[in-house]
Design an enzyme around this catalytic site. Structure first.
Site, PDB file in Angstrom:
ATOM      1  N   HIS A 151      -8.798  -5.003 -16.234  1.00  0.00           N
ATOM      2  CA  HIS A 151      -7.355  -4.844 -16.454  1.00  0.00           C
ATOM      3  C   HIS A 151      -6.705  -4.209 -15.219  1.00  0.00           C
ATOM      4  O   HIS A 151      -5.694  -4.700 -14.713  1.00  0.00           O
ATOM      5  CB  HIS A 151      -7.141  -3.979 -17.705  1.00  0.00           C
ATOM      6  CG  HIS A 151      -5.725  -3.603 -17.985  1.00  0.00           C
ATOM      7  ND1 HIS A 151      -4.957  -4.222 -18.950  1.00  0.00           N
ATOM      8  CD2 HIS A 151      -4.916  -2.652 -17.428  1.00  0.00           C
ATOM      9  CE1 HIS A 151      -3.750  -3.674 -18.972  1.00  0.00           C
ATOM     10  NE2 HIS A 151      -3.700  -2.714 -18.065  1.00  0.00           N
ATOM     11  N   GLU A 152      -7.313  -3.138 -14.724  1.00  0.00           N
ATOM     12  CA  GLU A 152      -6.735  -2.473 -13.547  1.00  0.00           C
ATOM     13  C   GLU A 152      -6.762  -3.387 -12.327  1.00  0.00           C
ATOM     14  O   GLU A 152      -5.823  -3.415 -11.526  1.00  0.00           O
ATOM     15  CB  GLU A 152      -7.487  -1.168 -13.243  1.00  0.00           C
ATOM     16  CG  GLU A 152      -7.485  -0.135 -14.369  1.00  0.00           C
ATOM     17  CD  GLU A 152      -6.106   0.188 -14.907  1.00  0.00           C
ATOM     18  OE1 GLU A 152      -5.128   0.093 -14.145  1.00  0.00           O
ATOM     19  OE2 GLU A 152      -5.995   0.501 -16.103  1.00  0.00           O
ATOM     20  N   HIS A 155      -3.951  -5.853 -12.311  1.00  0.00           N
ATOM     21  CA  HIS A 155      -2.751  -5.224 -11.754  1.00  0.00           C
ATOM     22  C   HIS A 155      -2.795  -5.331 -10.232  1.00  0.00           C
ATOM     23  O   HIS A 155      -1.819  -5.698  -9.586  1.00  0.00           O
ATOM     24  CB  HIS A 155      -2.701  -3.737 -12.116  1.00  0.00           C
ATOM     25  CG  HIS A 155      -2.222  -3.435 -13.497  1.00  0.00           C
ATOM     26  ND1 HIS A 155      -1.154  -4.056 -14.083  1.00  0.00           N
ATOM     27  CD2 HIS A 155      -2.656  -2.518 -14.408  1.00  0.00           C
ATOM     28  CE1 HIS A 155      -0.954  -3.545 -15.292  1.00  0.00           C
ATOM     29  NE2 HIS A 155      -1.857  -2.619 -15.512  1.00  0.00           N
ATOM     30  N   HIS A 161       2.237  -5.709 -16.977  1.00  0.00           N
ATOM     31  CA  HIS A 161       1.796  -5.843 -18.373  1.00  0.00           C
ATOM     32  C   HIS A 161       2.524  -7.010 -19.037  1.00  0.00           C
ATOM     33  O   HIS A 161       3.724  -7.197 -18.836  1.00  0.00           O
ATOM     34  CB  HIS A 161       2.085  -4.548 -19.151  1.00  0.00           C
ATOM     35  CG  HIS A 161       1.196  -3.411 -18.749  1.00  0.00           C
ATOM     36  ND1 HIS A 161       1.668  -2.174 -18.388  1.00  0.00           N
ATOM     37  CD2 HIS A 161      -0.158  -3.336 -18.643  1.00  0.00           C
ATOM     38  CE1 HIS A 161       0.646  -1.383 -18.084  1.00  0.00           C
ATOM     39  NE2 HIS A 161      -0.468  -2.065 -18.220  1.00  0.00           N
TER      40      HIS A 161
HETATM   41 ZN    ZN Z   1      -2.181  -1.598 -17.189  1.00  0.00          ZN
END
Ligand code: ZN
EC number: 3.4.24.-
Length: 253
Positions: A151-152, A155, A161
């Site tokens: 998830h990071e 980014h 998001h």
């Molecule tokens: Zn996030």
């Protein structure tokens, strides 16, 4: 601008944070606009030298009074955390490859790299920017599941998001009554000027979507889906649409 990577309410292999823990991040399943936010050739240089389990002990020799520094390297701790990061990187590379050709990649930085990420321990799980010498912060206990690291790193690749998509109101409603005022910024929509419409639509199953009780003050839902049966907040891995978006964003066919 800071955003928080709230823990999802979905499956979080290996643990994760509760939604009420502030997880700092400055990031974007909604593609950030502009070529400047894409990594050149999809390659992300990284510095993970701070991810170690080493410590130093200083002792004085009893007779000579000379200080001796013992550096006790903990290869198992060190290796385990780096292995987790590497596994997350490798999974993204595998999932987004097209005909066995990598679409994006991660490699150790060299002295020549001006733009790179620095991965370090800290409080919460966060990714602070998608270009420049920016930090990915992973709390030792809570941020090292593969899905959370992925998830990071998404980014880092340039994505906000999912629930901040400019068109999100057609797909979810936000219950601001269950969110502390100090956390409402985590639910701000991006503008069409900030995001690229990749033409792949809103994705409830995105790895980048908050869970239904993210930042709830009372355990009640903060995000309610408008499509019956849709589930949000999974941290198991990239959704099929996540994969398509990353490939499209980086021009991989
Ligand atoms: Zn996030």
């Amino acid at each position: 601008m800071l955003h928080n990577c709230a823990r999802s309410t979905g499956p979080a292999p290996g643990g994760g944070f509760e939604g009420d823990i502030i997880l700092q991040t400055d990031f974007r399943g909604v593609a950030n606009i502009g070529q400047a936010t894409r990594w050149t050739s999809g390659q992300v240089p990284y510095d993970w030298s701070a991810v170690t389990g080493s410590y130093h002990t200083q002792l004085k020799h009893p007779k000579t009074n000379i200080s001796i520094i013992y550096c006790c390297f903990h290869p198992f701790i060190d290796k385990k955390d780096r292995d987790s990061i590497k596994a997350a990187m490798d999974q993204i590379v595998r999932d987004t490859s097209v005909n066995n050709k990598a679409c994006v990649g991660f490699r150790p930085k060299t002295a020549a790299d001006k733009n790179f990420i620095t991965i370090r321990y800290g409080t919460g799980c966060s990714a602070a920017n998608w270009s420049g010498s920016k930090f990915v912060t992973l709390q030792k206990n809570g941020c090292f599941s593969k899905g959370t690291i992925m998830h990071e790193l998404i980014h880092v690749l340039g994505f906000w998001h999912e629930h901040t998509s400019p068109d999100r109101d057609a797909y979810v409603s936000i219950n601001y009554g269950n969110i502390a005022a100090s956390n409402t910024h985590n639910f701000n929509k991006r503008t069409t000027g900030q995001t690229e419409n990749l033409g792949l639509g809103y994705d409830y199953s995105s790895l980048m979507h908050y869970g239904s009780t993210a930042f709830s003050t009372n355990g009640k839902p903060t995000i309610v889906v408008k499509k019956a049966g849709a589930t949000i907040g999974q941290r198991g891995g990239l959704s099929a649409t996540d994969v398509k978006k990353i490939r499209k964003y980086y021009g991989c066919k």
